[in-house]
Design an enzyme around this catalytic site. Sequence first.
Site, PDB file in Angstrom:
ATOM      1  N   LYS A 219      37.142  46.831-116.896  1.00  9.43           N
ATOM      2  CA  LYS A 219      38.065  47.001-118.022  1.00  9.43           C
ATOM      3  C   LYS A 219      39.092  45.879-118.087  1.00  9.43           C
ATOM      4  O   LYS A 219      39.551  45.515-119.172  1.00  9.43           O
ATOM      5  CB  LYS A 219      38.740  48.372-117.962  1.00  9.43           C
ATOM      6  CG  LYS A 219      39.601  48.615-116.721  1.00  9.43           C
ATOM      7  CD  LYS A 219      41.069  48.319-116.944  1.00  9.43           C
ATOM      8  CE  LYS A 219      41.877  48.542-115.683  1.00  9.43           C
ATOM      9  NZ  LYS A 219      43.324  48.285-115.880  1.00  9.43           N
ATOM     10  N   THR A 276      44.172  49.702-121.570  1.00  6.77           N
ATOM     11  CA  THR A 276      44.358  48.310-121.180  1.00  6.77           C
ATOM     12  C   THR A 276      44.062  47.342-122.313  1.00  6.77           C
ATOM     13  O   THR A 276      44.620  46.250-122.359  1.00  6.77           O
ATOM     14  CB  THR A 276      43.464  47.988-119.960  1.00  6.77           C
ATOM     15  OG1 THR A 276      43.629  49.005-118.978  1.00  6.77           O
ATOM     16  CG2 THR A 276      43.827  46.655-119.344  1.00  6.77           C
TER      17      THR A 276
END
Length: 363
Positions: A219, A276
């Site tokens: 991620k 994120t």
Amino acid sequence: MTKRGVDSENRGSNDRPEGDSVGGSGAGFDSVAVVGGGAWGTALALTALRAGRYLRLWAREPEVVEAIDRRHENEVFLPGVPLPEVFFVSSDLPTVCADAEVVLLVVPSQFLRAVAEQVEAALPAGVPVIVCAKGIERETGLLMTQVVEQAMPGRPLAVLSGPTFATEVAADQPTAVTLAAAEGEGALAARLAAALSTPTFRIYAGQDPVGVEVGGAVKNVIAIACGIAQGLGFGSNTRAALITRGLAEIKRLAEALGGARETVSGLAGLGDLTLTCSSEQSRNFSFGLGLGRGETAEALLAGRQAVVEGVINAVTVTDLARKLGVELPICEAVRAVVHEGQPIAEAMTGLLHRPLTRELGTS
């Protein structure tokens, strides 16, 4: 190092508890050592206090120890967040680990092995370890729990991950994460989750540490891609496409390593990815944003106190995927831009001109 008297307004005093721990089911994990005095380590230490645990925090940097000790604030990594006077901090690892009943390792991925080896030398036998680092070791291609297994053989292990900004956790805002231990260690995961959960920090127990770890590593790279896209002036459509196709890359790599695709749809995968990739609070997203606006990687990294894990992960993730024969086109594009000097426009063109496939296929 300090251990001060009880702050009557602090929900989790740092007096060592006697008898059963708060919550009952967390018994046996009353004493918590957090190894790593960055923003996330400090936020987790606060959470342990709120859960009623006896806390000790290890910080490598003398300035962090002094700031917490004297001014009750981690001015280096978590400025503006007041810390209670009962907050124990030290740069002496044996002191921090001496009475620990569980240890949280919260250091950058590429330093994890060296720190874990030091903790092993200081930690009583049988004490479980929770890995809170996200990434893949560059030299070996190992996941973080695999690194700790080598550095601390025989330890009960779990991994903690999920959609978390340290400042929001420190501010006691509602947060949910996953704590996973290997199959057969379900009782351990549940007990650790019970010991560290608070009314605002909700921990879900799981049995797929591989899926959790892959989500946490990949991620960061996808977040750089999303930041680049925003820096170039692209909007929500582009970010949504990158998040969705990035999730597919995480699932492919997790499955290749023996993890479950379902895990990646949870907090440690989709949840963490969405967070994120959508906020400038993310160091990885803000780094990509700067790249998209024309700044160099060197300039963006210069003078940073905190590590931008996605920069290293762009290499470690793609190295591992290549070894396994797994295609990760977005991660490869980020690697090409950040490490191989490929122009961003060329990398974007390469992604947009990939052959069209079925959405649930492998590309």
